[in-house]
Design a protein around this motif. Structure first.
Motif, PDB file in Angstrom:
ATOM      1  N   HIS A 245      -6.891  -6.615  -3.050  1.00  0.00           N
ATOM      2  CA  HIS A 245      -6.883  -6.033  -1.705  1.00  0.00           C
ATOM      3  C   HIS A 245      -7.761  -6.936  -0.859  1.00  0.00           C
ATOM      4  O   HIS A 245      -8.995  -6.936  -0.990  1.00  0.00           O
ATOM      5  CB  HIS A 245      -7.433  -4.603  -1.753  1.00  0.00           C
TER       6      HIS A 245
ATOM      7  N   GLU B 256      -3.460   3.825  -1.807  1.00  0.00           N
ATOM      8  CA  GLU B 256      -4.485   3.722  -0.769  1.00  0.00           C
ATOM      9  C   GLU B 256      -4.824   5.093  -0.197  1.00  0.00           C
ATOM     10  O   GLU B 256      -4.727   5.346   1.004  1.00  0.00           O
ATOM     11  CB  GLU B 256      -4.031   2.747   0.327  1.00  0.00           C
TER      12      GLU B 256
ATOM     13  N   HIS C 274      -9.979   2.744   0.930  1.00  0.00           N
ATOM     14  CA  HIS C 274      -9.824   4.172   1.220  1.00  0.00           C
ATOM     15  C   HIS C 274     -10.127   5.082   0.027  1.00  0.00           C
ATOM     16  O   HIS C 274     -10.213   6.298   0.196  1.00  0.00           O
ATOM     17  CB  HIS C 274      -8.415   4.462   1.746  1.00  0.00           C
TER      18      HIS C 274
ATOM     19  N   ASN D 111      -9.536  -0.573  -3.168  1.00  0.00           N
ATOM     20  CA  ASN D 111      -9.139  -0.691  -1.764  1.00  0.00           C
ATOM     21  C   ASN D 111     -10.154   0.007  -0.873  1.00  0.00           C
ATOM     22  O   ASN D 111     -11.143   0.568  -1.356  1.00  0.00           O
ATOM     23  CB  ASN D 111      -7.713  -0.155  -1.552  1.00  0.00           C
TER      24      ASN D 111
ATOM     25  N   ASP E 277       0.819  -1.208   0.000  1.00  0.00           N
ATOM     26  CA  ASP E 277       0.000   0.000   0.000  1.00  0.00           C
ATOM     27  C   ASP E 277       0.857   1.264   0.000  1.00  0.00           C
ATOM     28  O   ASP E 277       1.768   1.412   0.812  1.00  0.00           O
ATOM     29  CB  ASP E 277      -0.907   0.006   1.236  1.00  0.00           C
TER      30      ASP E 277
ATOM     31  N   ASN F 194      -0.471  -0.090  -5.230  1.00  0.00           N
ATOM     32  CA  ASN F 194      -1.817   0.069  -4.692  1.00  0.00           C
ATOM     33  C   ASN F 194      -1.880   1.427  -4.009  1.00  0.00           C
ATOM     34  O   ASN F 194      -1.273   1.624  -2.956  1.00  0.00           O
ATOM     35  CB  ASN F 194      -2.153  -1.038  -3.689  1.00  0.00           C
TER      36      ASN F 194
ATOM     37  N   SER G   4      -3.036  -5.372   1.627  1.00  0.00           N
ATOM     38  CA  SER G   4      -3.949  -5.017   2.719  1.00  0.00           C
ATOM     39  C   SER G   4      -3.266  -5.236   4.056  1.00  0.00           C
ATOM     40  O   SER G   4      -3.418  -4.418   4.961  1.00  0.00           O
ATOM     41  CB  SER G   4      -5.276  -5.792   2.689  1.00  0.00           C
TER      42      SER G   4
END
Length: 365
Positions: free
Chosen positions: A224, A79, A120, A118, A8, A77, A257
Motif C-alpha cells: 500500500h 481497506e 484504514h 493500509n 482496494d 486489500n 492505494s
C-alpha cells in the motif's frame, strides 16, 4: 497457478449500511456525519439500492467472473476495519468500518487472504484492529500486514494449494497516508510499516522471504503505497519493486492505494502491478477527479509458473461500481481502461490487447 488480485476493497461505511447488519452510521467527516448519506449519494447517481441486501450484493457480476476464471487463490486489500468499536481515531478525516456481522460478505466471494497493511485498518483504534483480526480469523479468512505485534504483522499469509503454496507478505508505506504511529511494535499491535522505500529495506524483505520460502512457493508482496491520484510512477517505487523481484523477495508485486489503475511492468519475467485502483467502494456520486475514471476497475488474473514464479499470462476483466455493486464495465469503459493501460505501459515495455475471453483484456510484454 492462477491468482485473483484487485485493488482496494472497501465494504464499510455506505456499503455496510445496505448489508444485513449495518453499523452505527455516525461519522466524523467535515461534511458528512452519517454513513447513510453515502447510500443516498449513490442512489441519486444511479437509482434505488434498498437495504438489507444479500451478502453477495456488493460483488455483483464479479462472482460470475470468479466462477468462470476459477483462480487458485483470491487476494484483496481490505481497506476497512471490521468492528463495532467507537474509538474513532482523533484528527483523522475519514473512518471506515464494517459490522462484524457482515463478514459473510467477504466469505461470499471466497476470499483467501485479506491484506490489512493500509491506512484504514486502525480507523477505530487498537480495539477496532483487534476485533477486525478476530472477526476475519473467526470466519476462516487469512490476513497479512497487520497483527497484535510486529511479529504477527510481518508474518505472511500462507495459502496451501495442490501445486504449491502462495505466501502473501504485506507492507504499508507512509506515502499512502499511514501514520508512523500505526506501526506494530514488540508489545503492541498495528500495521507492517516500511521503514523506507530504499534498496536497503527491499534487501531486508528479500532476506525475510528467503527464511520462509520453500521450493515451489509463489510469493506475493502486497504494497500500500503512494498517493490517491496521478498516473506517474515514482522512481523509488520502480527501483524498490525491481529489487524485490531481482532479489527473490517476490514473484509478483501487488501495488495499491491509487484510486485508479496504473501501468503494469514485467521485470525479469515477473509482474509489477504498480496500482490496481479501487475495486469496491462507496464513492459513487462524489464529484472531482473524473478524468481518472475511479468508478472503473479491473479484476487481475495473473498465471504464474509454480516452479519458477515467471508470468505465463495476465488477463484482466474490466468492471465498474454502480449502485454500490460491481458490474461488468460497458464497452466504452472497457475501451478506456485498455487505452489507458496501453498508454501508461508504453514506457514500461507492456501493451494491453483484447483477450480471447469475451470482454477481457490481456497483457503483452
Amino acid at each position: 497457478m492462477k491468482l485473483f488480485l484487485c485493488g482496494d476493497v472497501m465494504t464499510g461505511r455506505g456499503i455496510d449500511q445496505v448489508l444485513p447488519h449495518p453499523s452505527r452510521p455516525q461519522l466524523f467527516e467535515s461534511w458528512v456525519k452519517s454513513a447513510v448519506e453515502y447510500v443516498a449519494l449513490a442512489e441519486r447517481s444511479a437509482g434505488p439500492i434498498g437495504r438489507g441486501q444479500d451478502f453477495g450484493y456488493p460483488w455483483g457480476d464479479a462472482l460470475a467472473v470468479l466462477a468462470q476464471q476459477r483462480p487458485d487463490a483470491r487476494i484483496v486489500n481490505l481497506e476497512t476495519a471490521v468492528t463495532t468499536s467507537e474509538d474513532a481515531q482523533p484528527g483523522k478525516g475519514i473512518h471506515y468500518r464494517m459490522h462484524p456481522g457482515n463478514v459473510p460478505c467477504l466469505a461470499r466471494a471466497a476470499i483467501d487472504c485479506c491484506v490489512l497493511a493500509n491506512n484504514h485498518v486502525l480507523d477505530w483504534g487498537h480495539a477496532g484492529l483487534a476485533q477486525t483480526l478476530a472477526s476475519l480469523h473467526g470466519a476462516g479468512l487469512r490476513t497479512a500486514g497487520a497483527g497484535g505485534n510486529a511479529q504477527e504483522a510481518a508474518a505472511p499469509a500462507v495459502i496451501a494449494l495442490p501445486q504449491g503454496r502462495v505466501l502473501v507478505f504485506a507492507f504499508a508505506d507512509e506515502s499512502s497516508g499511514v501514520p508512523r504511529g500505526w506501526a506494530a511494535g514488540r508489545t503492541h499491535g498495528g500495521v507492517n510499516l516500511l521503514e523506507s522505500l530504499s534498496l536497503h529495506t527491499a534487501d531486508g524483505i528479500c532476506r525475510a522471504v528467503a527464511a520462509q520460502r520453500k521450493p515451489g512457493d509463489v510469493v506475493v508482496v502486497s504494497l500500500h503505497w503512494g498517493g490517491n491520484w496521478g498516473f506517474e510512477i515514482p522512481p523509488e517505487h520502480s527501483a524498490f519493486a525491481r529489487r524485490l523481484l531481482d532479489g527473490g523477495g517476490a514473484d509478483i508485486v501487488h501495488g495499491h492505494s491509487s484510486h485508479h489503475v496504473k501501468g503494469i511492468e514485467v521485470h525479469g519475467g515477473k509482474p509489477i502491478l504498480y496500482g490496481c485502483g479501487d475495486f469496491l467502494n462507496d464513492y459513487e456520486g462524489i464529484g472531482g477527479y473524473g478524468e481518472f475514471r475511479g468508478e472503473l476497475s479491473l479484476m487481475y488474473f495473473p498465471e504464474l509458473d509454480a516452479a519458477t514464479g515467471k508470468l505465463q499470462r495476465l488477463q484482466a476483466v474490466p468492471m465498474r461500481t454502480r449502485r454500490l455493486r460491481l458490474e461488468r464495465a460497458p464497452a466504452e469503459g472497457a475501451a478506456w481502461l485498455r487505452t489507458t493501460l496501453d498508454r501508461e505501459g508504453r514506457a514500461l515495455g507492456t501493451r494491453v490487447v483484447a483477450a480471447d475471453d469475451g470482454g477481457a483484456l490481456a497483457l503483452a510484454w
